[in-house]
Write an enzyme that holds these catalytic residues in place. Sequence first.
Site, PDB file in Angstrom:
ATOM      1  N   LYS A   1      -4.714 -53.197 -10.634  1.00 12.33           N
ATOM      2  CA  LYS A   1      -3.648 -51.783 -10.732  1.00 12.33           C
ATOM      3  C   LYS A   1      -2.470 -52.261  -9.720  1.00 12.33           C
ATOM      4  CE  LYS A   1      -4.233 -51.573  -5.299  1.00 12.33           C
ATOM      5  NZ  LYS A   1      -2.956 -52.250  -4.621  1.00 12.33           N
TER       6      LYS A   1
ATOM      7  N   PRO B   1      -3.256 -62.559 -10.097  1.00 11.78           N
ATOM      8  CA  PRO B   1      -2.988 -63.554  -8.916  1.00 11.78           C
ATOM      9  C   PRO B   1      -3.907 -62.876  -7.745  1.00 11.78           C
ATOM     10  CG  PRO B   1      -1.000 -62.095  -9.433  1.00 11.78           C
ATOM     11  CD  PRO B   1      -1.932 -62.064 -10.192  1.00 11.78           C
TER      12      PRO B   1
ATOM     13  N   ALA C   1      -4.590 -61.957  -3.583  1.00  9.06           N
ATOM     14  CA  ALA C   1      -3.471 -61.734  -2.447  1.00  9.06           C
ATOM     15  C   ALA C   1      -2.617 -60.687  -2.834  1.00  9.06           C
ATOM     16  CB  ALA C   1      -3.840 -62.868  -1.707  1.00  9.06           C
TER      17      ALA C   1
ATOM     18  N   GLY D   1      -2.320 -57.851  -4.206  1.00  8.29           N
ATOM     19  CA  GLY D   1      -1.962 -56.418  -3.832  1.00  8.29           C
ATOM     20  C   GLY D   1      -1.870 -55.774  -4.707  1.00  8.29           C
TER      21      GLY D   1
ATOM     22  N   THR E   1     -11.683 -55.405  -8.251  1.00  9.56           N
ATOM     23  CA  THR E   1     -11.376 -55.642  -9.620  1.00  9.56           C
ATOM     24  C   THR E   1     -13.004 -56.387 -10.397  1.00  9.56           C
ATOM     25  OG1 THR E   1     -10.726 -54.942 -11.964  1.00  9.56           O
ATOM     26  CG2 THR E   1      -9.723 -56.804 -11.025  1.00  9.56           C
TER      27      THR E   1
ATOM     28  N   ASP F   1     -10.732 -50.377  -2.890  1.00  4.31           N
ATOM     29  CA  ASP F   1     -10.183 -50.489  -3.819  1.00  4.31           C
ATOM     30  C   ASP F   1     -11.242 -49.964  -5.441  1.00  4.31           C
ATOM     31  OD1 ASP F   1      -7.562 -49.607  -3.236  1.00  4.31           O
ATOM     32  OD2 ASP F   1      -6.786 -51.634  -3.522  1.00  4.31           O
TER      33      ASP F   1
END
Length: 313
Positions: free
Chosen positions: A11, A99, A101, A103, A109, A141
Amino acid sequence: MRSYSLIAPAKINLYLEIIGDRADGFHELAMVLQSISLSDRVTINPIGIDAITIRCNDPTIPSDRTNLAYRAAALMVDQFPDMMARHGGIEIDIHKQIPAAAGLAGGSTDAAAVFVGLDLMWDLGLTQGELQTFAAQIGSDVPFCISGGTALATGRGEVLSPLMNLDHLYVVLAKYKNLAISTPWAYKTYRQQFGHTYVSAPQDLQSRHDRVHSGSMVSAIVKRDGAKIGRLLHNDLEKVALPEYPQIQALRDAFAAQNVLGTMMSGSGPTVFALVANQTEADRVLGAVRGQMADPDLAFWTAQFVPNGIHLA
Ligand code: ATP
């Protein structure tokens, strides 16, 4: 028992406003979250021993109990103790492309995929709401990662309102491979520097939420107006990350110089994205910024906005 292979999209944030402190120690947020086609693949396999095991193609990702996918599986075993006794253990195979760490909610996910995968494998028939209630215990999240698409997220990020699908837009993403920003550092520093602006009275919190719900970003999304969405991109955490990490500012400036719809750091960073109208434009911007920065430590991706979260591969 059969295996299930799931696509777990990353995201980005199109909007992140920090509204105030919460009694539980988290921040009260108003965000617009967007799933993108850059994804991990998570395969859930039944195994003959009563255990949860993690395999991952990326050796830098922990494969122990600290992996968010492990924590999601452990929570499901706790909630449904009969299932492991009846069906045996679980092997979770994570093929990482997002990737870490960065953001981009990479760990969240993967955890979301485990909730969906175990619901299928154990034939539990849980509703999306029930899965998201479990998911919120693992991370703010994770509920969004289950449903995905485009959504307004309030509370600490777990209260979701779906928005109009924006799958006509694309992004170029860039991240310094050796740069990681700790999410707790970003929020703690924000509190130190901007805590005096926080809203605390319940009626003020509500009116700030209402303002975002009826605000210009939501109306630009409803109109699918990419140019306007690009102009309205906003992330409060840039106020602490950009002064501390000039290389993120430089990357942002390089994207801005390419006549893109907009550019911003995602979440607590350090990934920076540029919003563009199509794949050709994404390829052009990637080539131009890669050539200009000429830094082997910089990794680039292009991705399309996608209308869904976790789905079968
Ligand atoms: P968010 O946007 O939700 O803050 P992020 O993209 O910044 O997430 P993650 O990719 O979730 O961060 O990784 C944060 C940390 O969590 C990493 O340092 C990593 O060691 C750990 N981690 C645990 N499980 C996973 C996983 N399945 N995938 C990636 N990282 C994981």
